[in-house]
Design a protein around this motif. Structure first.
Motif, short mmCIF file in Angstrom:
data_model
loop_
_atom_site.label_atom_id
_atom_site.label_comp_id
_atom_site.label_asym_id
_atom_site.label_seq_id
_atom_site.Cartn_x
_atom_site.Cartn_y
_atom_site.Cartn_z
N ALA A 7 -9.60 8.93 0.61
CA ALA A 7 -10.94 9.06 0.98
C ALA A 7 -11.17 8.42 2.22
N PRO A 8 -11.86 9.04 3.47
CA PRO A 8 -11.88 8.34 4.66
C PRO A 8 -12.52 7.18 4.59
N VAL A 9 -11.89 6.07 5.11
CA VAL A 9 -12.93 4.81 4.93
C VAL A 9 -12.56 3.94 6.32
N PHE A 10 -13.73 3.39 6.64
CA PHE A 10 -13.97 2.85 8.04
C PHE A 10 -13.40 1.62 7.80
N VAL A 11 -12.36 1.07 8.39
CA VAL A 11 -11.88 -0.41 8.13
C VAL A 11 -10.97 -0.76 9.56
N GLY A 12 -11.39 -2.13 10.09
CA GLY A 12 -10.68 -2.34 11.11
C GLY A 12 -11.12 -1.66 12.32
N GLY A 13 -12.23 -1.13 12.58
CA GLY A 13 -12.44 -0.30 13.82
C GLY A 13 -12.41 1.04 13.66
N VAL A 14 -11.45 1.60 12.77
CA VAL A 14 -11.10 3.16 12.85
C VAL A 14 -11.26 3.79 11.51
N THR A 15 -11.38 4.99 11.20
CA THR A 15 -11.34 5.75 10.05
C THR A 15 -9.99 6.09 9.58
N VAL A 16 -9.44 5.36 8.21
CA VAL A 16 -8.28 5.59 7.94
C VAL A 16 -8.35 6.63 6.82
N THR A 17 -7.53 7.71 6.85
CA THR A 17 -7.29 8.61 5.84
C THR A 17 -6.03 8.70 5.16
N ASN A 18 -4.83 8.00 5.82
CA ASN A 18 -3.81 8.38 5.40
C ASN A 18 -2.99 6.72 5.41
N ALA A 19 -1.97 6.43 4.49
CA ALA A 19 -1.32 5.18 4.38
C ALA A 19 0.12 5.44 4.09
N THR A 20 1.11 4.88 4.55
CA THR A 20 2.34 5.29 4.05
C THR A 20 2.59 4.19 2.94
N THR B 212 9.37 10.33 1.62
CA THR B 212 8.33 9.13 2.05
C THR B 212 7.03 9.50 1.33
N PRO B 213 6.76 8.71 0.39
CA PRO B 213 5.26 9.17 -0.25
C PRO B 213 4.21 8.73 0.70
N VAL B 214 2.97 9.53 0.89
CA VAL B 214 1.98 9.03 1.83
C VAL B 214 0.84 9.07 1.16
N ALA B 215 -0.15 8.14 1.08
CA ALA B 215 -1.13 8.25 0.25
C ALA B 215 -2.50 9.00 1.24
N GLU C 298 19.62 1.82 -3.25
CA GLU C 298 18.99 1.96 -2.04
C GLU C 298 17.48 2.05 -2.55
N ALA C 299 16.61 1.95 -1.45
CA ALA C 299 15.21 2.03 -1.70
C ALA C 299 14.83 3.41 -1.67
N VAL C 300 15.43 4.14 -0.72
CA VAL C 300 14.84 5.46 -0.23
C VAL C 300 15.46 6.49 -1.16
N THR C 301 14.70 7.38 -1.58
CA THR C 301 15.00 8.63 -2.22
C THR C 301 15.06 9.97 -1.09
N ILE D 109 -1.21 11.71 -3.45
CA ILE D 109 0.02 11.12 -2.86
C ILE D 109 1.04 12.34 -2.49
N GLU D 110 1.08 12.62 -1.10
CA GLU D 110 1.89 13.48 -0.81
C GLU D 110 3.38 12.98 -0.42
N VAL D 111 4.30 13.64 -0.10
CA VAL D 111 5.48 13.16 0.13
C VAL D 111 6.02 14.04 1.39
N GLN D 112 6.69 13.31 2.24
CA GLN D 112 7.22 13.86 3.49
C GLN D 112 8.55 13.84 3.59
N VAL D 113 9.16 14.80 4.35
CA VAL D 113 10.47 14.76 4.46
C VAL D 113 11.11 14.40 5.71
#
Length: 796
Positions: free
Chosen positions: A355-368, A349-352, A433-436, A338-342
């Motif tokens: 491991a590349p996974v093919f779902v819904g027609g594309v390869t997903v590697t990141n998810a917020t 924002t933490p971003v996951a 607040e939810a955000v850091t 989990i990396e964090v972006q500023v």
DNA sequence: TATCCTCGAGTTCA
DNA sequence: CTCGAGGATA
């Protein structure tokens, strides 16, 4: 005619024979002769056609190899519009019952009436197409387009082996004069994989998924390319039909099409009542993964044509059919980190990283993961966890949850950093607040980079050629600290920066050519920057990146105040009387300009020659809003309710009040006390005087006449519209501008207050919501009509 | 004060 | 597209 009778006859015979083999091979999947024998027939026909060009025919099987290269696809108007189909939002089996209930209600069937008969079929994931057969010959194939007008893709469709160039006719029967077959061109999974394996081996770009592959192939201008793609077809309905008796039911219609040699999917059923539909939905859902092609749901149609006609349409959607989709595909993968972006505002924002996974027609590697709460809600994600991923709304990857039992022993829980990962400043999370957020502000390079990127963005200053890469470098090598520095960049600066960046990265040889390219790049960027010097006021305000000021609020500020200087000098209470601007947003704006660094950045921007191009007089309605009663209520004096503020305004305007509370006020003692205390506090008195003076200045500039009466109002004036999907000719932005120019409002989401939803192709959940709420759905043509329509006319 | 709605901000992938 | 938060409204 020199053509020998025997050649013409041989050609005819060969075509008939090849067509028969094609039908058995491609449609029935039961070939009767060896491939080599077929190839021999095919080559003989090719040779004969080459030797006798006058025998060529557009529906010859040899056309399947393609050849024609087009400049563009011609538009084709559909004689009968290509319908879209309502999607049942409910993913549970109850969708079938909801549909049945609607149908029964519309047909006024009582509880005692027998169950309605339905046709259930698959919803193929491909490209909708309309095939027009005249006297049994395929004359035109068109894409759906906006439903009214599509594109002529006949050349490409002729290369699809499963689509017959001529209908098969029963002995002695004449072909229908006109028969339009509607269906889906798709790619089988196995064909897709085989094609990609070959493409990869040949070093070519593979297709992303079968759906894109099918759509991309049909939209090739070179039909040879389309011919090389393994496409398939299923028919599911009809368009225009002339001179052919329509079967009584949908099921019989598909049977008839199959008899014409048109591929029809065998996975279909005619059933009675909603339970059987739900069973079909569940059964196909279970078999979905095992099907040779992709489906995204099933379709239910009222089987009887007579009942279909009775049910009719709502706008462009039949009431007698729905698509019942399956829930978004989910996949399991490992959470690698989990990396964090500023972000621009310092939001961490933490971003996951997955491991590349093919779902819904594309390869997903990141998810917020949005924020710390969200990480917690997903089950306290740990690095190393197995997580469930899906594409929400079929676009944005989303982590649904964690598979708890698969958590490895060495899994490390994620903890929000206490220091900014970029600048090291401590992070803060406001109460409730939810955000850091990173507290670094200007000193955080991530925030500076994001702020500049935001400034240059398309909806802001629209600086062409200034992307993330270059902004990062400009900041990193310290050519740019704030946005104003952009306007002082010289050609030499840019070239030097590029040289240093290349040197550091150890790339790009120092050739003459590279130098030329660099110069070209730098000149383009400078031109882009220079071109942005006269923005619209609202864009400039948006570009500054003031907290809580987005596109809409920036527009409000520009529309109501009209001049940058007034926005800049306006104290919070004055801003807070504007529509949709409350205390928080007003304070954020006033604080922004009060901050010395921001003030000097703005000064620098103006000094560099940036100036809004469209400053104008204040909004005519401003006088009302700048009443002292309103302003007093916005001052934030304790105990001064709107009613008391009105009382106070009756006896004293701002200037008088700054001198002290007049004796003849009728306020209760404790309120008067609070007012006096507020006035006594440092700075409030002089702030009130400044407010009064600016107020006077603005009011003096108010236009005398009421402009609103002079401007012709279109039917969308004062209406709220929501755009969804892709409109056939208008870009989203263009449509938005037209609506706003006509006095309408474009909102982002559908609600009860929405007047119209403008739906284009591939409209998503907004369309569903509009239907659920009973909001009028219109298309682009209707929107344009509305824009033209005078307000006095009735809305359609 | 609670509720509904809209806006802002952040994000994905080709 | 989704979430959270701010503004309007009853």
């Amino acid at each position: 005619m020199s053509t020998s009778v025997s050649a013409a006859e041989r050609v005819r015979a060969l075509r008939a024979e090849i067509e028969e083999h094609d039908y058995r091979y491609y449609v029935l999947d039961a070939p009767q002769i060896p491939d080599a024998e077929y190839d021999r027939l095919f080559r003989e026909l090719q040779a004969l056609e080459a030797a006798h060009p006058e025998l060529a025919s557009p529906d010859s099987p040899t056309r399947r190899v393609g050849g024609k290269v087009l400049d563009a696809f011609a538009p084709v108007r559909h004689a009968v519009p290509m319908l879209s189909i309502r999607t049942e939002t409910d993913t549970e089996a109850s969708g079938a019952f909801a549909f049945d209930a609607r149908v029964r209600r519309e047909l006024k069937l009582g509880d005692g009436a027998p169950p309605v008969e339905y046709a259930a079929e698959l919803k193929f994931d491909g490209l909708a197409i309309s095939l027009r057969y005249e006297d049994g010959r395929l004359v035109r194939a068109a894409t759906r387009g906006d439903g009214e007008t599509g594109e002529d893709v006949t050349e490409n469709v002729r290369t699809v082996a499963q689509i017959p160039a001529r209908l098969r006719l029963q002995e002695g029967r004449a072909a229908p004069p006109v028969l339009e077959v509607r269906g889906e061109i798709y790619m089988r999974r196995a064909d897709f994989e085989r094609f990609n394996a070959r493409a990869l081996a040949a070093g070519e770009k593979p297709m992303v998924n079968p759906r894109n592959g099918a759509a991309g192939s049909i939209r090739q201008l070179d039909s040879k390319i389309a011919a090389s793609r393994p496409l398939s077809f299923f028919a599911y309905g009809l368009g225009e039909v002339v001179g052919w008796p329509l079967p009584e039911t949908h099921g019989a219609t598909l049977d008839a099409l199959a008899a014409f040699g048109v591929p029809v999917c065998a996975e279909r059923a005619v059933v009675k009542g909603p339970q059987a539909l739900a069973d079909f939905h569940r059964r196909m859902g279970e078999r979905r993964a095992g099907l040779p092609f992709d489906i995204d749901g099933v379709v239910y149609k009222v089987n009887s044509r007579a009942l279909q006609e009775q049910l009719g349409f709502v706008t462009r959607e039949p009431r007698w059919a729905v698509a019942h989709k399956y829930p978004a595909e989910e996949a399991l993968t490992r959470l690698l980190g989990i990396e964090v972006q500023v972000g621009r505002t310092g939001a961490i924002t933490p971003v996951a990283r997955l491991a590349p996974v093919f779902v819904g027609g594309v390869t997903v590697t990141n998810a917020t993961l949005h924020n710390a709460d969200e990480v917690e809600r997903k089950g306290g994600l740990c690095i190393g966890d197995t997580v469930i991923v899906r594409r929400a709304g079929d676009v944005i990857p989303q982590i649904v949850g964690v598979v708890a039992e698969r958590r490895p022993a060495d899994a490390r829980p994620f903890v929000m950093p206490t220091a900014c990962p970029v600048c090291g400043a401590h992070v803060v999370r406001e109460e409730g607040e939810a955000v850091t957020r990173c507290s670094g502000g200007f000193s955080c390079s991530a925030q500076r980079i994001q702020a500049i990127l935001h400034f240059a963005g398309r909806r802001m200053m629209d600086i062409e050629g200034l992307g993330e890469r270059y902004v990062e470098r400009l900041v990193e090598f310290e050519y740019v600290h704030g946005v104003a520095d952009l306007y002082r960049l010289t050609l030499d600066d840019l070239l030097e920066m590029k040289r240093r960046a290349d040197e550091r990265d150890g790339t790009v040889p120092e050739t003459v050519k590279a130098g030329q390219i660099a110069t070209r790049w730098a000149e383009n960027l400078l031109a882009g920057i220079a071109a942005s010097k006269s923005p619209k006021l609202s864009r400039l305000l948006f570009a500054l990146g003031i907290r809580h000021v987005g596109e809409s609020t920036a527009k409000t500020l520009a529309d109501w105040l009209g001049r940058f200087d007034w926005v800049r000098r306006a104290p919070a209470p004055l801003l807070a009387v504007l529509p949709d601007i409350g205390a928080t947003v007003a304070a954020a704006i006033a604080d922004f300009f009060a901050e010395a660094r921001n003030a000097s950045a703005v000064d620098a921007l103006f000094a560099a020659g940036v100036a809004p191009a469209d400053e104008h007089a204040p909004h005519p309605g401003l006088a009302e809003r700048l009443a002292w009663s309103e302003l007093y209520a916005a001052l934030g004096i304790p105990k001064l309710t709107p009613v008391r503020a009105r009382q106070l305004a009756a006896v004293a305007d701002g200037e008088r009040l700054a001198d002290g509370l007049p004796a003849d006020h009728e306020l209760p003692a404790e309120v008067a006390e609070a007012v006096l205390a507020w006035l006594a506090a440092t700075g409030n008195g002089s702030a009130l005087r400044r407010l009064a003076s600016l107020r006077g200045e603005i009011l003096a500039a108010l236009p005398a006449a009421d402009i609103a009466t002079a401007v012709p109002r279109s039917a969308v004036a004062g209406k709220t519209l929501v755009l969804t999907g892709t409109l056939p000719t208008l870009a989203r932005e263009a449509a938005k501008e037209m609506i706003e120019a006509a006095g309408g409002k474009v909102a982002g989401s559908v609600s009860k207050k929405t007047d119209y939803v403008v739906a284009g192709a591939d409209a998503g959940s907004k369309l569903d919501k509009a239907q659920a709420l009973g909001v009028a759905v219109i298309d682009e043509a209707q929107l344009l009509a509305l824009l033209q329509l005078d307000n006095e006319g009735e809305t359609p």
